[in-house]
Write a protein that holds these residues in place. Structure first.
Motif, PDB file in Angstrom:
ATOM      1  N   LEU A 181      -3.077   2.842  -6.611  1.00 17.72           N
ATOM      2  CA  LEU A 181      -1.794   2.156  -6.441  1.00 17.72           C
ATOM      3  C   LEU A 181      -1.775   0.913  -7.311  1.00 17.72           C
ATOM      4  CD1 LEU A 181      -1.649   2.308  -2.552  1.00 17.72           C
ATOM      5  CD2 LEU A 181      -0.389   3.758  -4.138  1.00 17.72           C
ATOM      6  N   SER A 182      -0.615   0.561  -7.794  1.00 21.50           N
ATOM      7  CA  SER A 182      -0.512  -0.666  -8.566  1.00 21.50           C
ATOM      8  C   SER A 182       0.890  -1.246  -8.449  1.00 21.50           C
ATOM      9  CB  SER A 182      -0.846  -0.402 -10.044  1.00 21.50           C
ATOM     10  OG  SER A 182       0.111   0.463 -10.626  1.00 21.50           O
ATOM     11  N   ALA A 183       0.966  -2.508  -8.783  1.00 20.76           N
ATOM     12  CA  ALA A 183       2.224  -3.250  -8.842  1.00 20.76           C
ATOM     13  C   ALA A 183       3.045  -3.088  -7.557  1.00 20.76           C
ATOM     14  CB  ALA A 183       3.012  -2.853 -10.087  1.00 20.76           C
ATOM     15  N   LYS A 184       4.301  -2.716  -7.699  1.00 21.06           N
ATOM     16  CA  LYS A 184       5.226  -2.655  -6.565  1.00 21.06           C
ATOM     17  C   LYS A 184       4.790  -1.617  -5.530  1.00 21.06           C
ATOM     18  CE  LYS A 184       9.601  -3.553  -4.962  1.00 21.06           C
ATOM     19  NZ  LYS A 184       9.505  -3.141  -3.595  1.00 21.06           N
ATOM     20  N   LYS A 185       4.198  -0.503  -5.970  1.00 21.72           N
ATOM     21  CA  LYS A 185       3.740   0.522  -5.018  1.00 21.72           C
ATOM     22  C   LYS A 185       2.638  -0.039  -4.121  1.00 21.72           C
ATOM     23  CE  LYS A 185       4.941   4.570  -7.731  1.00 21.72           C
ATOM     24  NZ  LYS A 185       4.463   5.768  -8.414  1.00 21.72           N
ATOM     25  N   LEU A 186       1.738  -0.817  -4.707  1.00 26.45           N
ATOM     26  CA  LEU A 186       0.674  -1.443  -3.926  1.00 26.45           C
ATOM     27  C   LEU A 186       1.280  -2.423  -2.919  1.00 26.45           C
ATOM     28  CD1 LEU A 186      -2.287  -2.068  -3.317  1.00 26.45           C
ATOM     29  CD2 LEU A 186      -2.270  -3.658  -5.250  1.00 26.45           C
ATOM     30  N   TRP A 187       2.224  -3.246  -3.360  1.00 29.22           N
ATOM     31  CA  TRP A 187       2.888  -4.204  -2.477  1.00 29.22           C
ATOM     32  C   TRP A 187       3.599  -3.469  -1.330  1.00 29.22           C
ATOM     33  CZ3 TRP A 187       3.097  -9.180  -1.235  1.00 29.22           C
ATOM     34  CH2 TRP A 187       4.203  -9.669  -0.536  1.00 29.22           C
ATOM     35  N   VAL A 191       2.901  -0.596   0.006  1.00 24.80           N
ATOM     36  CA  VAL A 191       1.930  -0.088   0.976  1.00 24.80           C
ATOM     37  C   VAL A 191       1.406  -1.238   1.834  1.00 24.80           C
ATOM     38  CG1 VAL A 191      -0.374   0.939   1.221  1.00 24.80           C
ATOM     39  CG2 VAL A 191       1.293   1.960  -0.340  1.00 24.80           C
ATOM     40  N   MET A 192       1.123  -2.369   1.218  1.00 23.60           N
ATOM     41  CA  MET A 192       0.571  -3.507   1.965  1.00 23.60           C
ATOM     42  C   MET A 192       1.597  -4.131   2.908  1.00 23.60           C
ATOM     43  SD  MET A 192      -2.635  -3.844   1.288  1.00 23.60           S
ATOM     44  CE  MET A 192      -2.605  -2.088   1.476  1.00 23.60           C
ATOM     45  N   THR A 193       2.877  -4.013   2.579  1.00 26.21           N
ATOM     46  CA  THR A 193       3.912  -4.563   3.452  1.00 26.21           C
ATOM     47  C   THR A 193       4.409  -3.532   4.459  1.00 26.21           C
ATOM     48  OG1 THR A 193       5.638  -4.047   1.819  1.00 26.21           O
ATOM     49  CG2 THR A 193       4.703  -6.278   1.780  1.00 26.21           C
ATOM     50  N   GLY A 194       3.838  -2.338   4.441  1.00 30.15           N
ATOM     51  CA  GLY A 194       4.181  -1.311   5.411  1.00 30.15           C
ATOM     52  C   GLY A 194       5.421  -0.514   5.084  1.00 30.15           C
ATOM     53  N   ARG A 195       5.953  -0.672   3.909  1.00 34.41           N
ATOM     54  CA  ARG A 195       7.163   0.063   3.542  1.00 34.41           C
ATOM     55  C   ARG A 195       6.882   1.528   3.241  1.00 34.41           C
ATOM     56  NH1 ARG A 195       9.989  -4.081  -0.572  1.00 34.41           N
ATOM     57  NH2 ARG A 195      10.712  -5.562   0.985  1.00 34.41           N
ATOM     58  N   SER A 196       5.731   1.801   2.625  1.00 33.64           N
ATOM     59  CA  SER A 196       5.444   3.164   2.215  1.00 33.64           C
ATOM     60  C   SER A 196       3.944   3.404   2.244  1.00 33.64           C
ATOM     61  CB  SER A 196       5.986   3.395   0.798  1.00 33.64           C
ATOM     62  OG  SER A 196       5.478   4.594   0.270  1.00 33.64           O
ATOM     63  N   SER A 197       3.527   4.363   3.043  1.00 31.88           N
ATOM     64  CA  SER A 197       2.117   4.751   3.019  1.00 31.88           C
ATOM     65  C   SER A 197       1.995   6.253   3.219  1.00 31.88           C
ATOM     66  CB  SER A 197       1.327   3.988   4.080  1.00 31.88           C
ATOM     67  OG  SER A 197       1.849   4.269   5.358  1.00 31.88           O
ATOM     68  N   GLU A 198       3.056   6.977   2.842  1.00 30.70           N
ATOM     69  CA  GLU A 198       3.068   8.426   2.989  1.00 30.70           C
ATOM     70  C   GLU A 198       1.997   9.058   2.116  1.00 30.70           C
ATOM     71  OE1 GLU A 198       6.961   9.954   2.209  1.00 30.70           O
ATOM     72  OE2 GLU A 198       7.902   8.447   3.457  1.00 30.70           O
ATOM     73  N   GLY A 199       1.283   9.994   2.691  1.00 30.66           N
ATOM     74  CA  GLY A 199       0.285  10.728   1.937  1.00 30.66           C
ATOM     75  C   GLY A 199      -1.012   9.974   1.722  1.00 30.66           C
ATOM     76  N   LEU A 200      -1.144   8.802   2.319  1.00 29.71           N
ATOM     77  CA  LEU A 200      -2.367   8.021   2.150  1.00 29.71           C
ATOM     78  C   LEU A 200      -3.183   8.055   3.432  1.00 29.71           C
ATOM     79  CD1 LEU A 200      -0.910   4.897   0.305  1.00 29.71           C
ATOM     80  CD2 LEU A 200      -2.145   6.814  -0.705  1.00 29.71           C
TER      81      LEU A 200
END
Length: 194
Positions: free
Chosen positions: A55-61, A63-72
């Motif tokens: 993960l990097s940049a906005k995708k990492l953010w 995931v860390m903010t709980g917006r998207s963690s599908e498939g992880l």
């Protein structure tokens, strides 16, 4: 009788040849499938071996903010979350130092980028933070370079507010205010970090 024996021998050799061709084809199929599986495993291992699971940049953010963690994998996300404060702190520090450096050099204020390559012990990660907080941290550095230390109170407050927002949004515990280690007063021990 000899002709019958030769015919049976020929049929046996033909069946043996067909069996060998079939087995070679099956071995090739198995080898192809094995290569696909190994390739997939290597790609997944490479993602997990990176400090941010690929993960990097906005995708990492996100995931860390709980917006998207599908498939992880939740345990991998928890492990990444334990390392994320270092990434976030280094990003905040880099923005502050960029502003401070520009202020010292007398350069025209720049619009800070909200992405930054952060080097960690496990590798380089492209970090992203919201533009408002990136600007706030950069402006804190710029202001601190042009303001006497005795008047840093409002700058520290602005920095701490930006830091509080970032850590809260990323669902992390705030161990100490950003200003405590990025803007130590001369009466402190002079350390720049925890």
């Amino acid at each position: 009788m000899e002709a019958l024996l030769n015919a049976l021998l020929a049929i046996g050799l033909l069946l043996l040849l067909l069996l060998v061709v079939y087995l070679i084809d099956r071995v090739n199929s198995i080898e192809t499938e094995t290569r696909k599986v190994v390739s997939t495993l290597n790609e997944n291992a490479a993602k997990l071996a990176t400090p941010s699971m690929g993960l990097s940049a906005k995708k990492l953010w996100d995931v860390m903010t709980g917006r998207s963690s599908e498939g992880l994998d939740p345990s991998s996300v928890a492990d990444l979350r334990s390392r994320y404060p270092v990434i976030l702190a280094k990003h905040a520090e880099a923005l502050y130092k960029d502003g401070f450096k520009d202020g010292i050099l007398g350069a025209a204020p720049n619009e800070p980028k909200n992405t930054k390559d952060i080097v960690t012990a496990k590798g380089t990660v492209e970090s992203w933070i919201p533009t408002a907080q990136a600007n706030a941290l950069y402006q804190c550095g710029l202001s601190a370079s042009q303001t006497p230390e005795a008047e840093w109170g409002p700058i520290r407050a602005s920095m701490d507010e930006a830091g509080q927002y970032l850590w809260t949004k990323a669902q992390l515990d705030v161990t100490s205010p950003l200003s405590e280690w990025l803007m130590p007063s001369s009466s402190d021990d002079g350390s720049l970090g925890p």
